[in-house]
Design a protein around this motif. Structure first.
Motif, PDB file in Angstrom:
ATOM      1  N   ASN A 259       0.845  -1.196   0.000  1.00 29.15           N
ATOM      2  CA  ASN A 259       0.000   0.000   0.000  1.00 29.15           C
ATOM      3  C   ASN A 259       0.881   1.248   0.000  1.00 29.15           C
ATOM      4  O   ASN A 259       2.096   1.171   0.227  1.00 29.15           O
ATOM      5  N   LEU A 260       0.268   2.403  -0.249  1.00 27.21           N
ATOM      6  CA  LEU A 260       1.027   3.644  -0.384  1.00 27.21           C
ATOM      7  C   LEU A 260       1.744   4.031   0.901  1.00 27.21           C
ATOM      8  O   LEU A 260       2.851   4.575   0.869  1.00 27.21           O
ATOM      9  N   ASN A 261       1.121   3.745   2.036  1.00 31.94           N
ATOM     10  CA  ASN A 261       1.729   4.083   3.320  1.00 31.94           C
ATOM     11  C   ASN A 261       3.043   3.312   3.516  1.00 31.94           C
ATOM     12  O   ASN A 261       4.062   3.882   3.909  1.00 31.94           O
ATOM     13  N   LYS A 262       3.008   2.018   3.219  1.00 29.30           N
ATOM     14  CA  LYS A 262       4.225   1.189   3.334  1.00 29.30           C
ATOM     15  C   LYS A 262       5.292   1.640   2.339  1.00 29.30           C
ATOM     16  O   LYS A 262       6.487   1.644   2.648  1.00 29.30           O
ATOM     17  N   LEU A 263       4.842   2.038   1.155  1.00 35.17           N
ATOM     18  CA  LEU A 263       5.789   2.501   0.135  1.00 35.17           C
ATOM     19  C   LEU A 263       6.513   3.762   0.610  1.00 35.17           C
ATOM     20  O   LEU A 263       7.732   3.859   0.504  1.00 35.17           O
ATOM     21  N   ARG A 264       5.758   4.727   1.150  1.00 37.00           N
ATOM     22  CA  ARG A 264       6.370   5.977   1.619  1.00 37.00           C
ATOM     23  C   ARG A 264       7.306   5.723   2.799  1.00 37.00           C
ATOM     24  O   ARG A 264       8.380   6.314   2.889  1.00 37.00           O
ATOM     25  N   LYS A 265       6.897   4.838   3.701  1.00 37.91           N
ATOM     26  CA  LYS A 265       7.726   4.525   4.871  1.00 37.91           C
ATOM     27  C   LYS A 265       9.043   3.850   4.478  1.00 37.91           C
ATOM     28  O   LYS A 265      10.060   4.002   5.150  1.00 37.91           O
ATOM     29  N   SER A 266       9.015   3.104   3.381  1.00 35.46           N
ATOM     30  CA  SER A 266      10.230   2.408   2.930  1.00 35.46           C
ATOM     31  C   SER A 266      11.305   3.391   2.458  1.00 35.46           C
ATOM     32  O   SER A 266      12.493   3.076   2.467  1.00 35.46           O
ATOM     33  N   GLU A 267      10.864   4.586   2.020  1.00 36.90           N
ATOM     34  CA  GLU A 267      11.763   5.639   1.521  1.00 36.90           C
ATOM     35  C   GLU A 267      12.638   5.174   0.349  1.00 36.90           C
ATOM     36  O   GLU A 267      13.717   5.704   0.109  1.00 36.90           O
ATOM     37  N   ILE A 268      12.149   4.158  -0.357  1.00 35.26           N
ATOM     38  CA  ILE A 268      12.891   3.663  -1.532  1.00 35.26           C
ATOM     39  C   ILE A 268      12.781   4.662  -2.676  1.00 35.26           C
ATOM     40  O   ILE A 268      13.741   4.894  -3.410  1.00 35.26           O
ATOM     41  N   LEU A 269      11.602   5.269  -2.792  1.00 34.22           N
ATOM     42  CA  LEU A 269      11.394   6.287  -3.822  1.00 34.22           C
ATOM     43  C   LEU A 269      11.402   7.670  -3.190  1.00 34.22           C
ATOM     44  O   LEU A 269      11.035   7.831  -2.018  1.00 34.22           O
ATOM     45  N   GLY A 270      11.810   8.663  -3.969  1.00 34.73           N
ATOM     46  CA  GLY A 270      11.719  10.045  -3.506  1.00 34.73           C
ATOM     47  C   GLY A 270      10.273  10.493  -3.453  1.00 34.73           C
ATOM     48  O   GLY A 270       9.377   9.808  -3.967  1.00 34.73           O
ATOM     49  N   LEU A 271      10.025  11.648  -2.869  1.00 44.81           N
ATOM     50  CA  LEU A 271       8.654  12.157  -2.729  1.00 44.81           C
ATOM     51  C   LEU A 271       7.979  12.341  -4.088  1.00 44.81           C
ATOM     52  O   LEU A 271       6.828  11.959  -4.283  1.00 44.81           O
ATOM     53  N   LYS A 272       8.723  12.926  -5.057  1.00 43.88           N
ATOM     54  CA  LYS A 272       8.146  13.151  -6.391  1.00 43.88           C
ATOM     55  C   LYS A 272       7.818  11.829  -7.067  1.00 43.88           C
ATOM     56  O   LYS A 272       6.771  11.673  -7.698  1.00 43.88           O
ATOM     57  N   GLN A 273       8.746  10.860  -6.942  1.00 44.90           N
ATOM     58  CA  GLN A 273       8.507   9.540  -7.550  1.00 44.90           C
ATOM     59  C   GLN A 273       7.286   8.860  -6.918  1.00 44.90           C
ATOM     60  O   GLN A 273       6.471   8.266  -7.623  1.00 44.90           O
ATOM     61  N   SER A 274       7.179   8.958  -5.595  1.00 40.58           N
ATOM     62  CA  SER A 274       6.033   8.350  -4.897  1.00 40.58           C
ATOM     63  C   SER A 274       4.725   8.972  -5.359  1.00 40.58           C
ATOM     64  O   SER A 274       3.735   8.273  -5.572  1.00 40.58           O
ATOM     65  N   ASP A 275       4.723  10.299  -5.508  1.00 41.33           N
ATOM     66  CA  ASP A 275       3.500  10.979  -5.962  1.00 41.33           C
ATOM     67  C   ASP A 275       3.139  10.583  -7.387  1.00 41.33           C
ATOM     68  O   ASP A 275       1.968  10.385  -7.716  1.00 41.33           O
ATOM     69  N   ARG A 276       4.181  10.484  -8.254  1.00 49.06           N
ATOM     70  CA  ARG A 276       3.918  10.183  -9.666  1.00 49.06           C
ATOM     71  C   ARG A 276       3.588   8.721  -9.916  1.00 49.06           C
ATOM     72  O   ARG A 276       2.696   8.395 -10.695  1.00 49.06           O
ATOM     73  N   TYR A 277       4.369   7.833  -9.292  1.00 48.19           N
ATOM     74  CA  TYR A 277       4.289   6.415  -9.655  1.00 48.19           C
ATOM     75  C   TYR A 277       3.852   5.495  -8.516  1.00 48.19           C
ATOM     76  O   TYR A 277       3.769   4.286  -8.707  1.00 48.19           O
ATOM     77  N   GLY A 278       3.574   6.064  -7.341  1.00 50.06           N
ATOM     78  CA  GLY A 278       3.240   5.249  -6.174  1.00 50.06           C
ATOM     79  C   GLY A 278       2.100   4.276  -6.404  1.00 50.06           C
ATOM     80  O   GLY A 278       2.206   3.077  -6.093  1.00 50.06           O
ATOM     81  N   LYS A 279       1.004   4.777  -6.959  1.00 46.92           N
ATOM     82  CA  LYS A 279      -0.169   3.915  -7.193  1.00 46.92           C
ATOM     83  C   LYS A 279       0.163   2.795  -8.173  1.00 46.92           C
ATOM     84  O   LYS A 279      -0.270   1.651  -7.998  1.00 46.92           O
ATOM     85  N   SER A 280       0.935   3.111  -9.199  1.00 48.69           N
ATOM     86  CA  SER A 280       1.321   2.092 -10.184  1.00 48.69           C
ATOM     87  C   SER A 280       2.218   1.037  -9.561  1.00 48.69           C
ATOM     88  O   SER A 280       2.097  -0.164  -9.860  1.00 48.69           O
ATOM     89  N   VAL A 281       3.136   1.463  -8.680  1.00 46.64           N
ATOM     90  CA  VAL A 281       4.032   0.526  -7.998  1.00 46.64           C
ATOM     91  C   VAL A 281       3.238  -0.420  -7.119  1.00 46.64           C
ATOM     92  O   VAL A 281       3.419  -1.649  -7.166  1.00 46.64           O
ATOM     93  N   VAL A 282       2.336   0.142  -6.306  1.00 45.95           N
ATOM     94  CA  VAL A 282       1.521  -0.684  -5.404  1.00 45.95           C
ATOM     95  C   VAL A 282       0.647  -1.659  -6.197  1.00 45.95           C
ATOM     96  O   VAL A 282       0.514  -2.834  -5.835  1.00 45.95           O
ATOM     97  N   ALA A 283       0.094  -1.198  -7.306  1.00 44.92           N
ATOM     98  CA  ALA A 283      -0.741  -2.067  -8.144  1.00 44.92           C
ATOM     99  C   ALA A 283       0.082  -3.218  -8.716  1.00 44.92           C
ATOM    100  O   ALA A 283      -0.379  -4.371  -8.763  1.00 44.92           O
ATOM    101  N   ALA A 284       1.320  -2.926  -9.139  1.00 50.94           N
ATOM    102  CA  ALA A 284       2.197  -3.964  -9.692  1.00 50.94           C
ATOM    103  C   ALA A 284       2.558  -4.992  -8.622  1.00 50.94           C
ATOM    104  O   ALA A 284       2.539  -6.206  -8.881  1.00 50.94           O
ATOM    105  N   VAL A 285       2.886  -4.515  -7.431  1.00 47.12           N
ATOM    106  CA  VAL A 285       3.224  -5.420  -6.321  1.00 47.12           C
ATOM    107  C   VAL A 285       2.021  -6.294  -5.975  1.00 47.12           C
ATOM    108  O   VAL A 285       2.150  -7.515  -5.787  1.00 47.12           O
TER     109      VAL A 285
END
Length: 382
Positions: A259-285
């Protein structure tokens, strides 16, 4: 060798200009070639400039403004005109991919430098050492697909290629003196036939650095992420690394944020990347986590065959000989024989120079220069 300062510079942006220049090229016995591409900025890279030098003229050709370069094909195909490149592999693939240009009579100065035992073979290092010429790499990573290009970028593009002809003539003589010219010429004939890789078959994770250490579920996540990134990159016309870098993708495949919360907490992506691609990343996972266990991918591993003791002994003796020969010739050992080639020879164990010459892995120059040594070692070891 002194490099002449008198040099004419042409910017070619129309078909009629190119036609006239191509006719003049046919009168020369040697030309230098370089190119600039836009792989740092676009999903589908393309050749943006082609620089061609004669002894007195350098032309910068703009293929983005001239949509038909077929007039250059006969020039590159001719066997009586030497085409000088430095590190030709990428350029040859690109010219064939974009314009179906075939190259005959190639001379790669980078390859020549390696066969002469140069420690540094990059053009910048070679020109500095040989001619005390310093190349300004200020524009190396610029977007060459933008138009109009500033005059300084055009001048930069023209500079490197003008030194290739005097450099080639100098290296040619050195190779001839050392008896290695035919070695490089054969290598160049093989190099001129390289073609762009076809990457349409198999999973995207094959060949991805670090994928081999992932388990089946991690591989499934990585594959979904790679497909997601490719789709976004294609849509936005950006290179893959400008969407999400490889290291970040590997970490995402290992941590699998659902989920997006876990993605942001992981800090693997920067803030801009999370905003742009976060939903796509979570959907792929999420898609990958829902794949049934029985359908999960496995990393294709080649099982190393058991090597008989006698084969291992042949490999050892061939390497000792190869390394000794490399020291004598003052070249990198891989120039004489790669590890893979040594293994192939040790396994196949040809018993005569004639049978050695039938191995497709060997070049004719290697058989001619070292065939007898190799057969003597194989026959001595048994």
């Amino acid at each position: 060798m002194r490099i002449s300062g008198a040099h004419r510079h042409l910017n070619i942006v129309t078909r009629s200009e190119l036609d006239r220049f191509a006719q003049k090229l046919k009168k020369h016995q040697i030309i230098g070639v370089d190119l600039e591409a836009d792989s740092m900025y676009h999903f589908h890279e393309k050749v943006c400039l082609i620089q061609i030098a004669t002894p007195r003229t350098t032309a910068v050709i703009d293929p983005l403004q001239i949509n038909n370069l077929s007039v250059l094909k006969p020039v590159f195909k001719r066997t009586d005109i030497l085409k000088v490149f430095h590190g030709a592999d990428y350029d040859i693939r690109s010219l064939y991919r974009d314009f179906k240009i075939n190259i005959n009579n190639l001379f790669d100065t980078e390859l020549a430098c390696r066969f002469l035992g140069f420690k540094e073979t990059g053009l910048e290092a070679v020109l500095k050492k040989r001619y005390n010429v310093r190349l300004n790499k200020k524009y190396q990573r610029k977007d060459w697909s933008k138009r109009p290009l500033p005059q300084e970028m055009m001048a930069y593009a023209a500079k490197d290629v003008r030194y290739l002809i005097p450099l080639a003539k100098s290296l040619y003589q050195e190779l001839k003196t050392k008896g290695r010219l035919s070695w490089v010429q054969e290598e160049c004939r093989h190099l001129s036939k390289v073609r762009p890789a076809n990457n349409n078959s198999g999973p995207l994770f094959v060949g991805f650095k670090g994928a081999g250490k992932l388990g089946p579920r991690g591989l499934a996540v990585l594959e979904e992420l790679l497909r997601m990134r490719q789709k976004i990159a294609h849509k936005q016309d950006k290179p893959l690394f400008r969407i999400i870098g490889n290291k970040s993708l590997l970490k995402l495949a290992e941590t699998r944020p659902s989920n997006l919360n876990k993605l942001r907490k992981s800090e693997i992506l920067g803030l801009k990347q999370s905003d742009r691609y976060g939903k796509s990343v979570v959907a792929a996972v999420t898609r990958a986590l829902q794949i049934p266990s029985k359908n999960l991918p496995r990393y294709p591993r080649k099982t190393a065959p058991m090597v008989p003791a006698i084969v291992a002994k042949r490999v050892k003796e061939l390497r000792i000989w190869r390394d000794r020969m490399a020291r004598q010739l003052k070249v990198d050992p891989a120039i004489i024989c790669t590890k893979a080639l040594i293994s192939a020879i040790a396994v196949q164990k040809p018993d005569t120079v004639s049978s050695l010459s039938k191995m497709k892995e060997l070049k004719a120059w290697q058989v001619k220069e070292f065939g007898r040594d190799i057969i003597n070692i194989l026959n001595t070891v048994g």
